[in-house]
Design a protein around this motif. Structure first.
Motif, PDB file in Angstrom:
ATOM      1  N   GLN A  49      -7.834   3.286  -5.438  1.00  0.00           N
ATOM      2  CA  GLN A  49      -7.492   3.835  -6.747  1.00  0.00           C
ATOM      3  C   GLN A  49      -6.210   4.655  -6.677  1.00  0.00           C
ATOM      4  OE1 GLN A  49     -10.573   6.318  -8.397  1.00  0.00           O
ATOM      5  NE2 GLN A  49      -9.564   6.532 -10.388  1.00  0.00           N
ATOM      6  N   CYS A  52      -3.227   2.235  -6.369  1.00  0.00           N
ATOM      7  CA  CYS A  52      -2.937   1.537  -7.634  1.00  0.00           C
ATOM      8  C   CYS A  52      -2.209   2.464  -8.605  1.00  0.00           C
ATOM      9  CB  CYS A  52      -4.230   1.007  -8.254  1.00  0.00           C
ATOM     10  SG  CYS A  52      -4.897  -0.466  -7.429  1.00  0.00           S
ATOM     11  N   SER A  56       1.628   1.985 -10.092  1.00  0.00           N
ATOM     12  CA  SER A  56       1.913   2.044 -11.527  1.00  0.00           C
ATOM     13  C   SER A  56       2.983   3.089 -11.830  1.00  0.00           C
ATOM     14  CB  SER A  56       0.631   2.364 -12.305  1.00  0.00           C
ATOM     15  OG  SER A  56      -0.314   1.316 -12.195  1.00  0.00           O
ATOM     16  N   ILE A  81      -5.799  -6.605  -3.229  1.00  0.00           N
ATOM     17  CA  ILE A  81      -5.903  -5.912  -4.517  1.00  0.00           C
ATOM     18  C   ILE A  81      -4.596  -5.197  -4.841  1.00  0.00           C
ATOM     19  CG2 ILE A  81      -7.073  -4.043  -5.757  1.00  0.00           C
ATOM     20  CD1 ILE A  81      -9.585  -4.694  -4.136  1.00  0.00           C
ATOM     21  N   GLN A  84      -1.841  -7.697  -5.663  1.00  0.00           N
ATOM     22  CA  GLN A  84      -2.087  -8.237  -7.005  1.00  0.00           C
ATOM     23  C   GLN A  84      -1.683  -7.235  -8.077  1.00  0.00           C
ATOM     24  OE1 GLN A  84      -6.237  -9.219  -7.871  1.00  0.00           O
ATOM     25  NE2 GLN A  84      -5.567 -11.070  -8.931  1.00  0.00           N
ATOM     26  N   HIS A  85      -1.968  -5.950  -7.845  1.00  0.00           N
ATOM     27  CA  HIS A  85      -1.611  -4.921  -8.828  1.00  0.00           C
ATOM     28  C   HIS A  85      -0.097  -4.793  -8.938  1.00  0.00           C
ATOM     29  CE1 HIS A  85      -2.278  -1.526 -11.432  1.00  0.00           C
ATOM     30  NE2 HIS A  85      -1.506  -0.765 -10.674  1.00  0.00           N
ATOM     31  N   SER A  88       1.250  -7.641 -10.849  1.00  0.00           N
ATOM     32  CA  SER A  88       1.010  -7.519 -12.291  1.00  0.00           C
ATOM     33  C   SER A  88       2.011  -6.591 -12.956  1.00  0.00           C
ATOM     34  CB  SER A  88      -0.420  -7.016 -12.540  1.00  0.00           C
ATOM     35  OG  SER A  88      -0.552  -5.636 -12.209  1.00  0.00           O
TER      36      SER A  88
END
Length: 378
Positions: A49, A52, A56, A81, A84-85, A88
Motif C-alpha cells: 500500500q 502504490c 501515485s 502488483i 501493474q500500478h 496504470s
C-alpha cells in the motif's frame, strides 16, 4: 504521460525519474554494492500500500519513468502488483535485477503486468570469475534469466560493474552481451561509495588496465553501433574534473529507499549531516520541493572555493556530494576528484597505490552482508 515542466517559486522543476529500491535483501554479496553499509531489514520495508501511494504521488509530481531496484526486487512478492500500478499511471517501467529467480513463467507475468525493460547484472563474462566476485554461484542462473527475458520478448539490458578483478576480461563481457542478445550494455566503472569504498584496494584498477579497456570499448562500440548500445561510465578517480552529482542534486530524479527515506541519489543516505524525510510522514511533492535535504545543495550558494569562482561550476555542480563526504567527512567540500580541490591529494594517493608494482592485493574482500554496525567505524 507528458511531464509537466512547471517550476516552483525556487526555480525547481519536477523530477523525471524515480528509483524505487524495494528491498536491500539480495542473494548476491558483491563487494562494490552501492547499498548502505547498514541496510534496511525486511521488517523496515514499505508495504504494498505504501509503495502504490508513492508511485501515485510520483506520477502526480511529474515522474515519467520508474526503475524497480534493490537489493533484489524479485524477492518482493508484490513486484507484479507494483509494476501493474506504475503501468496504470502511464509511467515507463524498468526492472534492475540480478536475475536470480527470474524464470520463463515469471518473465511472462512481469510482461503481462506491464514491465518495459529488464536490466540484468553480471559480474564477469564467465562463470568462475563471476561467481567469485558475486560471492554466490549465480552465473548460469543469470544466463537462464536473460534467455527468459528474450523469450518473453522484453527489452534486455546488461550491466557490468568494472574494477581491477574483471577489467582485463572486457572482451569476454562484450561477447557474453552479444550472445545473450542484449540491446544495451552498461559498462560502469566502480564508483567508490559504501561497500566499494570499503574494498577500494581490491577494486581500483591501474591506469594501464583502464587504457586497454577503453580501447576495447571504443572498438566494440564502433563494431556494434547498429546492433547494441554500449555505455561506458568513466571512473571518477582518473578524471581531471568530477562528474555532476546525478545530473544535479535534486534536479532530475529521486530515490525512495526500502524504509521509505527519500534521497536525491541512491547513496545520499551516507551523508550523516543531513536528515532525510520519509514517505510515511511526508508526501513526495513536499519532500522534493520543500525539504531541507533536497534544497541543501541546489544552486550555488553552498559552494566553497575554488568551486564558487570556477568556470566549470555550471557543468559539474561542484562534483559529487557523497564522494566529498566519503573522502573528507564534509559533504560541503569540493569533490576531491577535482584537480583544484584542497583534498585532491587523497585521490592522488589512491591512484599511486593502484598503479604501484608493490601494491598488496592480499587484503581480504569484504563481501556485502546485512550487518548491524558500520565496518568503517571500527
Amino acid at each position: 504521460m507528458e511531464q509537466s515542466i512547471t517550476k516552483n517559486n525556487n526555480g525547481v522543476g519536477p523530477p523525471f525519474s524515480l528509483l524505487a529500491e524495494l528491498t536491500h535483501r539480495c542473494p548476491l554479496h558483491c563487494p562494490y554494492c552501492s547499498n548502505p553499509l547498514k541496510m534496511a531489514a525486511e521488517t523496515m520495508e514499505l508495504t504494498t500500500q505504501d509503495w502504490c501511494r508513492v508511485l501515485s504521488e510520483a506520477a502526480d509530481l511529474g515522474v515519467v519513468e520508474v526503475h524497480f531496484s534493490g537489493g533484489e526486487p524479485l524477492l518482493r512478492n508484490d513486484l507484479e502488483i507494483l509494476i501493474q500500478h506504475a503501468n496504470s499511471l502511464e509511467m515507463y517501467t524498468n526492472l534492475i535485477t540480478s536475475g536470480i529467480g527470474l524464470t520463463t513463467e515469471k518473465a511472462a507475468r512481469l510482461k503481462a503486468a506491464g514491465i518495459e525493460n529488464v536490466q540484468v547484472s553480471f559480474q564477469a563474462g564467465e562463470a568462475k570469475l563471476s561467481d567469485f566476485i558475486g560471492g554466490y554461484k549465480a552465473f548460469e542462473r543469470k544466463k537462464e534469466a536473460a534467455i527468459a527475458i528474450k523469450e518473453a520478448k522484453l527489452h534486455l539490458s546488461l550491466n557490468v560493474v568494472l574494477h581491477r578483478m574483471n577489467l582485463d576480461h572486457l572482451n569476454e563481457i562484450i561477447k557474453l552481451a552479444e550472445e545473450m542478445g542484449a540491446e544495451r550494455l552498461e559498462l560502469a566503472n566502480t564508483q567508490y561509495y559504501n561497500w566499494a569504498l570499503l574494498n577500494r584496494e581490491r577494486l581500483m584498477p591501474s591506469w594501464d588496465q583502464i587504457e586497454r579497456a577503453s580501447e576495447i570499448y571504443e572498438a566494440a562500440k564502433a563494431r556494434l553501433d547498429r546492433k547494441m548500445e554500449i555505455i561506458w561510465v568513466i571512473p571518477d578517480y582518473y578524471a581531471s574534473a568530477p562528474k555532476p552529482c546525478m545530473g544535479g542534486w535534486g534536479a532530475i530524479g529521486l530515490t525512495v529507499a526500502p524504509n521509505g527515506d527519500v534521497l536525491p541519489c541512491p547513496t545520499a543516505g551516507m551523508i550523516e549531516s543531513l536528515s532525510f524525510e520519509n514517505v510515511r510522514e511526508s508526501s513526495l511533492g513536499q519532500i522534493w520541493y520543500k525539504s531541507g535535504a533536497f534544497n541543501h545543495f541546489r544552486g550555488e550558494a553552498w559552494m566553497p572555493e575554488p568551486c564558487r569562482s570556477c568556470d566549470l561550476r555550471h557543468q559539474d555542480g561542484g562534483g559529487c556530494r557523497c564522494q566529498a563526504f566519503a573522502l573528507t567527512g564534509d559533504a560541503n567540500a569540493t569533490d576531491p576528484v577535482c584537480q583544484w580541490a584542497p583534498k585532491h591529494d587523497l585521490i592522488e594517493k589512491a591512484i599511486k597505490g593502484a598503479n604501484s608494482n608493490t601494491m598488496i592485493q592480499s587484503s581480504p574482500i569484504i563481501y556485502r552482508r546485512h550487518i548491524l554496525n558500520n565496518p568503517l567505524s571500527k
